[in-house]
Every structure is written in C-alpha cells, then in structure tokens.
Design a protein around this motif. Structure first.
Motif, PDB file in Angstrom:
ATOM      1  N   ARG A 107       0.765  -1.196  -0.052  1.00  0.00           N
ATOM      2  CA  ARG A 107      -0.120  -0.047  -0.054  1.00  0.00           C
ATOM      3  C   ARG A 107       0.813   1.211   0.041  1.00  0.00           C
ATOM      4  NH1 ARG A 107      -5.542  -0.870   2.599  1.00  0.00           N
ATOM      5  NH2 ARG A 107      -6.011  -3.101   2.335  1.00  0.00           N
ATOM      6  N   CYS A 108       0.321   2.227  -0.751  1.00  0.00           N
ATOM      7  CA  CYS A 108       0.845   3.479  -0.908  1.00  0.00           C
ATOM      8  C   CYS A 108       0.779   4.150   0.625  1.00  0.00           C
ATOM      9  CB  CYS A 108       0.230   4.238  -1.801  1.00  0.00           C
ATOM     10  SG  CYS A 108       1.076   5.987  -1.771  1.00  0.00           S
ATOM     11  N   ARG A 109       2.038   4.668   1.152  1.00  0.00           N
ATOM     12  CA  ARG A 109       1.957   5.305   2.554  1.00  0.00           C
ATOM     13  C   ARG A 109       1.497   6.765   2.494  1.00  0.00           C
ATOM     14  NH1 ARG A 109       7.202   2.441   3.038  1.00  0.00           N
ATOM     15  NH2 ARG A 109       8.188   4.269   2.130  1.00  0.00           N
ATOM     16  N   ILE A 110       1.323   7.360   1.321  1.00  0.00           N
ATOM     17  CA  ILE A 110       0.879   8.707   1.124  1.00  0.00           C
ATOM     18  C   ILE A 110      -0.224   8.747   0.156  1.00  0.00           C
ATOM     19  CG2 ILE A 110       3.110   9.804   1.676  1.00  0.00           C
ATOM     20  CD1 ILE A 110       3.127  10.415  -1.421  1.00  0.00           C
ATOM     21  N   TYR A 111      -1.167   7.723   0.105  1.00  0.00           N
ATOM     22  CA  TYR A 111      -2.311   7.717  -0.917  1.00  0.00           C
ATOM     23  C   TYR A 111      -2.971   8.831  -1.465  1.00  0.00           C
ATOM     24  CZ  TYR A 111      -5.340   5.482  -3.902  1.00  0.00           C
ATOM     25  OH  TYR A 111      -5.980   5.157  -5.409  1.00  0.00           O
ATOM     26  N   PRO A 112      -3.570   9.213  -0.111  1.00  0.00           N
ATOM     27  CA  PRO A 112      -4.439  10.593  -0.389  1.00  0.00           C
ATOM     28  C   PRO A 112      -3.616  11.902  -1.036  1.00  0.00           C
ATOM     29  CG  PRO A 112      -4.830   9.599   1.848  1.00  0.00           C
ATOM     30  CD  PRO A 112      -3.660   8.961   1.305  1.00  0.00           C
ATOM     31  N   ASP A 113      -2.363  11.877  -0.596  1.00  0.00           N
ATOM     32  CA  ASP A 113      -1.463  12.920  -1.071  1.00  0.00           C
ATOM     33  C   ASP A 113      -0.578  12.679  -2.228  1.00  0.00           C
ATOM     34  OD1 ASP A 113      -2.732  14.829   0.666  1.00  0.00           O
ATOM     35  OD2 ASP A 113      -1.697  13.974   2.073  1.00  0.00           O
ATOM     36  N   ARG A 114      -0.613  11.344  -2.989  1.00  0.00           N
ATOM     37  CA  ARG A 114       0.237  10.752  -3.867  1.00  0.00           C
ATOM     38  C   ARG A 114       0.628  11.982  -5.142  1.00  0.00           C
ATOM     39  NH1 ARG A 114      -4.225   8.689  -4.583  1.00  0.00           N
ATOM     40  NH2 ARG A 114      -5.117   7.763  -6.578  1.00  0.00           N
ATOM     41  N   PHE A 115      -0.226  12.497  -5.468  1.00  0.00           N
ATOM     42  CA  PHE A 115       0.044  13.156  -6.692  1.00  0.00           C
ATOM     43  C   PHE A 115       0.645  14.491  -6.122  1.00  0.00           C
ATOM     44  CE2 PHE A 115      -3.968  10.978  -7.863  1.00  0.00           C
ATOM     45  CZ  PHE A 115      -3.341  10.173  -8.825  1.00  0.00           C
ATOM     46  N   ARG A 116       0.642  14.916  -5.081  1.00  0.00           N
ATOM     47  CA  ARG A 116       1.337  16.108  -4.683  1.00  0.00           C
ATOM     48  C   ARG A 116       2.970  15.664  -4.249  1.00  0.00           C
ATOM     49  NH1 ARG A 116      -0.241  18.801   0.845  1.00  0.00           N
ATOM     50  NH2 ARG A 116      -1.910  17.475   0.633  1.00  0.00           N
ATOM     51  N   TYR A 117       3.172  14.636  -3.870  1.00  0.00           N
ATOM     52  CA  TYR A 117       4.543  14.384  -3.409  1.00  0.00           C
ATOM     53  C   TYR A 117       5.282  13.534  -4.513  1.00  0.00           C
ATOM     54  CZ  TYR A 117       2.903  16.300   0.876  1.00  0.00           C
ATOM     55  OH  TYR A 117       2.460  17.232   1.785  1.00  0.00           O
ATOM     56  N   GLU A 118       4.428  12.704  -5.199  1.00  0.00           N
ATOM     57  CA  GLU A 118       5.285  12.135  -6.242  1.00  0.00           C
ATOM     58  C   GLU A 118       4.898  12.559  -7.734  1.00  0.00           C
ATOM     59  OE1 GLU A 118       7.656  10.069  -8.140  1.00  0.00           O
ATOM     60  OE2 GLU A 118       7.754   9.516  -5.962  1.00  0.00           O
ATOM     61  N   GLU A 119       5.789  13.139  -8.341  1.00  0.00           N
ATOM     62  CA  GLU A 119       5.424  13.586  -9.809  1.00  0.00           C
ATOM     63  C   GLU A 119       5.277  12.546 -10.666  1.00  0.00           C
ATOM     64  OE1 GLU A 119       9.759  14.842 -11.434  1.00  0.00           O
ATOM     65  OE2 GLU A 119       8.939  16.121 -10.088  1.00  0.00           O
ATOM     66  N   ASP A 120       5.769  11.326 -10.460  1.00  0.00           N
ATOM     67  CA  ASP A 120       5.805  10.260 -11.479  1.00  0.00           C
ATOM     68  C   ASP A 120       4.643   9.317 -11.277  1.00  0.00           C
ATOM     69  OD1 ASP A 120       8.088  10.783 -12.839  1.00  0.00           O
ATOM     70  OD2 ASP A 120       9.371   9.712 -11.454  1.00  0.00           O
ATOM     71  N   CYS A 121       3.651   9.522 -10.134  1.00  0.00           N
ATOM     72  CA  CYS A 121       2.481   8.889  -9.942  1.00  0.00           C
ATOM     73  C   CYS A 121       1.470   9.485 -10.872  1.00  0.00           C
ATOM     74  CB  CYS A 121       1.957   8.933  -8.456  1.00  0.00           C
ATOM     75  SG  CYS A 121       0.632   8.068  -7.944  1.00  0.00           S
ATOM     76  N   LEU A 122       0.904   8.314 -11.614  1.00  0.00           N
ATOM     77  CA  LEU A 122      -0.145   8.787 -12.520  1.00  0.00           C
ATOM     78  C   LEU A 122      -1.459   8.348 -12.071  1.00  0.00           C
ATOM     79  CD1 LEU A 122       1.811   7.212 -15.719  1.00  0.00           C
ATOM     80  CD2 LEU A 122       1.645   9.683 -15.056  1.00  0.00           C
ATOM     81  N   LYS A 123      -2.461   9.179 -12.139  1.00  0.00           N
ATOM     82  CA  LYS A 123      -3.769   8.879 -11.849  1.00  0.00           C
ATOM     83  C   LYS A 123      -4.706   8.118 -13.062  1.00  0.00           C
ATOM     84  CE  LYS A 123      -8.383  10.937 -10.603  1.00  0.00           C
ATOM     85  NZ  LYS A 123      -8.850  11.935  -9.764  1.00  0.00           N
ATOM     86  N   LEU A 124      -4.978   6.758 -12.530  1.00  0.00           N
ATOM     87  CA  LEU A 124      -5.522   5.826 -13.413  1.00  0.00           C
ATOM     88  C   LEU A 124      -7.030   6.102 -13.592  1.00  0.00           C
ATOM     89  CD1 LEU A 124      -3.690   2.611 -12.287  1.00  0.00           C
ATOM     90  CD2 LEU A 124      -3.049   4.001 -14.060  1.00  0.00           C
ATOM     91  N   THR A 125      -7.416   6.307 -14.968  1.00  0.00           N
ATOM     92  CA  THR A 125      -8.787   6.643 -15.310  1.00  0.00           C
ATOM     93  C   THR A 125      -9.178   5.587 -16.386  1.00  0.00           C
ATOM     94  OG1 THR A 125      -8.258   7.926 -16.995  1.00  0.00           O
ATOM     95  CG2 THR A 125      -8.443   9.042 -14.877  1.00  0.00           C
ATOM     96  N   ALA A 126     -10.625   5.375 -16.184  1.00  0.00           N
ATOM     97  CA  ALA A 126     -11.066   4.496 -17.181  1.00  0.00           C
ATOM     98  C   ALA A 126     -10.687   4.751 -18.921  1.00  0.00           C
ATOM     99  CB  ALA A 126     -12.746   4.101 -17.349  1.00  0.00           C
ATOM    100  N   GLU A 127     -10.241   6.175 -18.923  1.00  0.00           N
ATOM    101  CA  GLU A 127     -10.059   6.710 -20.134  1.00  0.00           C
ATOM    102  C   GLU A 127      -8.547   6.498 -20.583  1.00  0.00           C
ATOM    103  OE1 GLU A 127     -13.601   8.057 -18.565  1.00  0.00           O
ATOM    104  OE2 GLU A 127     -11.742   8.705 -17.861  1.00  0.00           O
ATOM    105  N   ASN A 128      -7.605   6.540 -19.616  1.00  0.00           N
ATOM    106  CA  ASN A 128      -6.229   6.236 -19.807  1.00  0.00           C
ATOM    107  C   ASN A 128      -5.710   4.980 -19.635  1.00  0.00           C
ATOM    108  OD1 ASN A 128      -5.610   6.173 -17.189  1.00  0.00           O
ATOM    109  ND2 ASN A 128      -4.693   8.279 -16.960  1.00  0.00           N
TER     110      ASN A 128
END
Length: 93
Positions: free
Chosen positions: A44-65
């Motif tokens: 599990r991600c230790r910063i999951y709710p804030d992952r996009f703020r602290y990890e620039e390589d983290c991508l938001k997965l969506t049904a579109e992408n």
C-alpha cells in the motif's frame, strides 16, 4: 463510474508502483525498484491521499487512460474492468 467505486476496484498488488524501464527494443520492463512511498510488505502507498502532490511520477489511472498503459499488469483490476466494459460496449460502466 464514481471515484470511490473506481478506487475500490484496485487489488492493491502494488505492481504498478515499481519503476519501469524501456529496453532497446521498446519493451517496457518492470524493475524491482519500488516507489519510495510503497510499503513493500502491505503493498500500500504510505501517502495515498496525497500521492499526486508528493510523487510527480505517480499517474492517476482512469477508465479513459488505462487502455493506453501497456505497462499495467494483465491481472490489474482496472485493466480487467476496462476490457470487460469494452467487450460489452458499455462506455458508461
């Protein structure tokens, strides 16, 4: 699909949280190097709710992408959902 329902699809395997490299043939290779925020024991991600703020390589997965992310494991719940949705021709699922 609502965000909460989408998030619940994840099996939390953590496989998408390992660094990827592209070899000289253009193949994507998953390394054994995890994201610095991945707890390798719980997967599990230790910063999951804030992952996009602290990890620039983290991508938001969506049904579109998701269909364009060949590096996601075949057994990824997001990939499976999109594949099933597309087979059923239901873009709203």
């Amino acid at each position: 699909m609502e965000t909460a329902a989408w998030e619940e699809l994840c099996h939390q395997c953590g496989e998408c949280c390992f660094e990827k490299k592209i070899d000289k043939h253009g193949r994507i290779i998953t390394t054994r190097i995890p994201c610095r925020f991945l707890d390798i024991h719980s997967r599990r991600c230790r910063i999951y709710p804030d992952r996009f703020r602290y990890e620039e390589d983290c991508l938001k997965l969506t049904a579109e992408n998701v269909p364009g992310f060949d590096w996601l494991p075949e057994n990824c719940a997001y990939r499976q959902f999109v594949k099933t949705r597309d087979q059923n021709n239901d873009p709203e699922a």
